[in-house]
Scaffold this motif. Structure first.
Motif, short mmCIF file in Angstrom:
data_model
loop_
_atom_site.label_atom_id
_atom_site.label_comp_id
_atom_site.label_asym_id
_atom_site.label_seq_id
_atom_site.Cartn_x
_atom_site.Cartn_y
_atom_site.Cartn_z
N LYS A 193 -3.19 97.66 -10.17
CA LYS A 193 -4.41 97.69 -10.97
C LYS A 193 -4.35 96.95 -12.28
CE LYS A 193 -7.14 101.29 -13.24
NZ LYS A 193 -7.37 102.74 -13.66
N TYR A 194 -2.88 96.68 -12.70
CA TYR A 194 -2.86 95.65 -13.97
C TYR A 194 -1.96 94.33 -13.32
CZ TYR A 194 -3.29 100.30 -15.80
OH TYR A 194 -3.93 101.48 -16.23
N VAL A 195 -1.20 94.43 -12.33
CA VAL A 195 -0.58 93.33 -12.09
C VAL A 195 -1.43 92.51 -10.99
CG1 VAL A 195 1.45 92.41 -10.74
CG2 VAL A 195 1.68 94.21 -12.08
N GLN A 196 -2.03 91.24 -11.53
CA GLN A 196 -2.94 90.76 -10.45
C GLN A 196 -2.33 89.14 -10.20
OE1 GLN A 196 -6.64 91.07 -13.02
NE2 GLN A 196 -6.80 93.04 -12.03
N ALA A 197 -1.39 89.05 -10.50
CA ALA A 197 -0.81 87.54 -10.37
C ALA A 197 -1.67 86.48 -10.68
CB ALA A 197 -0.52 87.17 -8.83
N THR A 198 -2.58 86.54 -11.65
CA THR A 198 -3.48 85.44 -12.06
C THR A 198 -2.69 84.16 -12.62
OG1 THR A 198 -3.60 86.57 -14.36
CG2 THR A 198 -5.45 87.23 -12.72
N GLU A 199 -1.64 84.36 -13.09
CA GLU A 199 -1.06 83.07 -13.60
C GLU A 199 -0.61 82.16 -12.54
OE1 GLU A 199 2.09 86.00 -12.51
OE2 GLU A 199 0.10 86.33 -13.53
N LYS A 200 -0.54 82.59 -11.38
CA LYS A 200 -0.31 81.83 -10.09
C LYS A 200 -1.53 81.11 -9.45
CE LYS A 200 3.84 84.16 -9.05
NZ LYS A 200 4.59 84.69 -8.09
N TYR A 201 -2.58 81.64 -9.86
CA TYR A 201 -3.95 81.12 -9.62
C TYR A 201 -5.12 80.75 -10.39
CZ TYR A 201 -1.97 83.31 -5.16
OH TYR A 201 -1.22 83.64 -3.95
N ASN A 202 -4.42 79.94 -11.27
CA ASN A 202 -5.52 79.38 -12.38
C ASN A 202 -6.25 80.41 -12.80
OD1 ASN A 202 -4.30 76.76 -11.92
ND2 ASN A 202 -5.81 76.56 -10.29
N GLY A 203 -5.70 81.69 -13.20
CA GLY A 203 -6.42 82.64 -14.06
C GLY A 203 -7.25 83.64 -12.96
N GLU A 204 -7.39 83.29 -11.74
CA GLU A 204 -8.08 84.05 -10.62
C GLU A 204 -7.12 85.11 -9.77
OE1 GLU A 204 -11.25 83.66 -9.82
OE2 GLU A 204 -11.36 81.93 -11.12
N ILE A 205 -7.60 86.28 -9.66
CA ILE A 205 -6.85 87.13 -8.90
C ILE A 205 -6.39 86.72 -7.57
CG2 ILE A 205 -6.85 89.48 -7.95
CD1 ILE A 205 -9.11 90.32 -9.96
N SER A 206 -5.08 87.10 -7.51
CA SER A 206 -4.47 86.62 -6.10
C SER A 206 -5.26 87.17 -4.73
CB SER A 206 -2.82 87.41 -5.86
OG SER A 206 -2.47 87.29 -4.53
N PRO A 207 -5.45 86.22 -3.90
CA PRO A 207 -6.24 86.42 -2.42
C PRO A 207 -5.80 87.71 -2.08
CG PRO A 207 -5.64 84.15 -2.81
CD PRO A 207 -4.85 85.00 -3.83
N GLU A 208 -4.39 88.13 -1.82
CA GLU A 208 -3.80 89.42 -1.07
C GLU A 208 -4.16 90.49 -1.94
OE1 GLU A 208 -2.94 88.68 2.11
OE2 GLU A 208 -3.42 86.67 1.25
N ILE A 209 -4.07 90.47 -3.31
CA ILE A 209 -4.34 91.57 -4.17
C ILE A 209 -5.98 91.65 -4.24
CG2 ILE A 209 -4.27 92.39 -6.52
CD1 ILE A 209 -1.72 90.73 -6.86
N ALA A 210 -6.70 90.82 -4.01
CA ALA A 210 -8.21 90.94 -3.92
C ALA A 210 -8.38 91.68 -2.41
CB ALA A 210 -8.80 89.67 -3.91
N LYS A 211 -7.57 91.70 -1.62
CA LYS A 211 -7.95 92.31 -0.21
C LYS A 211 -7.86 93.79 -0.31
CE LYS A 211 -6.49 88.53 2.75
NZ LYS A 211 -5.41 88.28 3.72
N ILE A 212 -6.77 94.14 -1.28
CA ILE A 212 -6.62 95.53 -1.75
C ILE A 212 -7.70 96.01 -2.40
CG2 ILE A 212 -5.17 97.26 -2.93
CD1 ILE A 212 -2.72 95.29 -2.58
N TYR A 213 -8.26 95.35 -3.58
CA TYR A 213 -9.45 95.73 -4.02
C TYR A 213 -10.61 95.80 -3.32
CZ TYR A 213 -7.07 94.24 -8.39
OH TYR A 213 -5.90 94.40 -9.19
N SER A 214 -10.87 94.93 -2.18
CA SER A 214 -11.94 95.02 -1.47
C SER A 214 -11.94 96.09 -0.52
CB SER A 214 -11.87 93.80 -0.40
OG SER A 214 -13.15 93.93 0.50
N ALA A 215 -10.72 96.61 0.04
CA ALA A 215 -10.64 97.66 0.91
C ALA A 215 -10.93 99.22 0.27
CB ALA A 215 -9.09 97.84 1.48
N LEU A 216 -10.69 99.27 -1.14
CA LEU A 216 -10.81 100.35 -2.14
C LEU A 216 -11.97 100.33 -2.47
CD1 LEU A 216 -7.11 100.69 -3.86
CD2 LEU A 216 -8.21 102.27 -1.97
#
Length: 456
Positions: free
Chosen positions: A318-341
């Motif tokens: 909910k807080y760890v989104q790895a945005t620092e590795k994707y130029n400010g965007e949420i990690s694609p794998e974490i985004a899949k969790i958000y999409s499922a929920l």
């Protein structure tokens, strides 16, 4: 004919050289025009920045921003906090200094804008950064100013690039010239190939007609008797001892492969299916040292280790989104969790259309085999790595052990039982003591009325 061949080859050499020169000129032209194009697009970008130059060093600010801010903020997208592009125009430098250094204290002063932001983001306070000097904050704001203004500049640059692609740039090489040179090179090489084939055919026909050379592959020997190419095979087939040993060797080989195939039927050691989310045990169990039972809580108390629910994932993500590795965007794998929920990270609210993640099972036991995780993990104290291998080093999980009956029996023969301080083994030892004393021992004493004995 030979003179004709040599003359034609002398003609083809300059043609090949000219093709190579044309191809080299094409590459050189493309290399020279690239910096010019980038210089053209750089000028509008600088103009787009416009206004007064920001105070501070944007390069130094970039390092500070990525180390401290990217976990909650992006430049052009709302994450846990607001998008920061244009923030230097919305608020004064003095206001931003107070907010960044200690936002809770600033909110307590009753500042209208500070309280409004606090209320908008569900009263989630920003982490104070008292360790930042005024110069550090100016550097961060300079980086936000420079990078935030690059978005419209990039759009203008793409328009200029489109104009160049249409062949309207001044002083550049048009697309017609580039494709023309490529067509010349391709046609030249095709001509060379065709003419070489023609030359070879003409030479063979001429030499054969004049009788100078009789080519082996074209020799017509009609009087020669046809050779029996299978004579050697027929001769060996009449040797009964050789035939016997060949048949025996083939039978043993096929039998060995069949026996190995029977033993390996149903064994999936090394099985590594593709999962719907690229979950890294190396990162979570290895680097972050998260205990296995935090996610697989059932391994401690039930037969199954259980697949962790996405709610457990959200405890961190909910807080760890790895945005620092994707130029400010949420990690694609974490985004899949958000999409499922059906979770919206911007509003931090859940929708009404969640769906399960369809994980692919890796470790499978046949129905005839009963295995209880709690019996091994809690009672015996066996580590997860004993069966699952170095799970903390696996980027993607695979079946480490064969999980065969032989493998289980060997483990039971080698593993020493530690009964000290273990209530389960205390009961077993007490039952053995009763047997030694001649006392009556019922099935109930040995756990015969436990639910798991019959119901599992």
């Amino acid at each position: 004919m030979r003179n004709f061949s040599s003359d034609l080859r002398r003609f083809l050499r300059p043609l090949a050289i000219a093709s190579v020169i044309a191809f080299g000129a094409l590459s050189s032209s493309l290399a020279q025009t690239a910096p010019a194009d980038s210089a053209k697009t750089a000028a509008p970008a600088e103009k787009a920045a416009g206004g007064a130059a920001p105070i501070g060093d944007s390069k130094a600010g970039e390092a500070l921003f990525k180390a401290n801010c990217t976990s909650c903020h992006a430049l052009n997208k709302r994450v846990l906090g607001p998008a920061l592009a244009g923030v230097t125009e919305k608020q004064s430098r003095e206001w931003l200094h107070k907010w960044i250094k200690n936002s809770p204290a600033f909110i307590a002063t009753g500042d209208k804008d500070a309280v409004a932001i606090y209320e908008e983001f569900n009263k989630a306070g920003m982490t104070p950064f008292p360790q930042f000097s005024d110069n550090d904050i100016d550097n961060i704001l300079a980086y936000i100013k420079v990078e935030g203004d690059k978005k419209p500049a990039a759009a203008a640059g793409s328009g200029a690039a489109t104009a160049d692609a249409a062949g309207t740039s001044d002083g550049g090489i048009s697309n017609f010239m580039i494709f023309g040179l490529i067509a010349v090179v391709v046609i030249a090489f095709l001509v060379i190939l065709v003419l070489n084939r023609v030359i070879g055919t003409l030479e063979r026909l001429l030499l054969k007609k004049e009788g100078e050379v009789i080519l082996p592959d074209e020799q017509d020997d009609e009087d020669a008797e046809p050779k029996d190419r299978l004579a050697t095979v027929k001769k060996l087939a009449k040797n009964k001892k050789l035939v016997f040993f060949v048949v025996l060797a083939v039978t043993i080989t096929l039998g060995s492969f069949g026996w190995m195939g029977l033993w390996n039927t149903g064994v999936q050691q090394g099985y590594q299916p593709v999962q719907p989310i690229k979950f890294s045990h190396q990162l979570h169990a290895g680097t972050n040292q998260i205990q296995c039972q935090y996610c697989h809580s059932g391994a401690w108390k039930s037969k199954n280790a259980t697949i962790p629910s996405l709610n457990i994932c959200m405890n961190c993500h909910k807080y760890v989104q790895a945005t620092e590795k994707y130029n400010g965007e949420i990690s694609p794998e974490i985004a899949k969790i958000y999409s499922a929920l059906d979770y919206n990270p911007e509003t931090q609210k859940y929708g009404d259309n969640p769906r399960p993640i369809e994980w692919v099972r890796i470790h499978n036991l046949p129905d005839l085999a009963y295995f209880n995780h709690s019996q091994h993990v809690k009672v015996a104290g066996i580590k997860c790595q004993k069966c699952h291998g170095p799970i903390q080093e696996m980027q993607e999980v695979y079946q480490y052990s064969p999980l065969t009956m032989k493998w289980c029996i060997n483990c039971h023969k080698e593993t020493q039982v530690n009964s000290k301080g273990n209530p389960y083994y205390d009961k077993v030892i007490a039952a053995h003591d009763k047997i030694k004393k001649g006392e009556k021992v019922t099935a109930a004493v040995l756990g015969g009325i436990e639910c798991g004995k019959c119901h599992y």
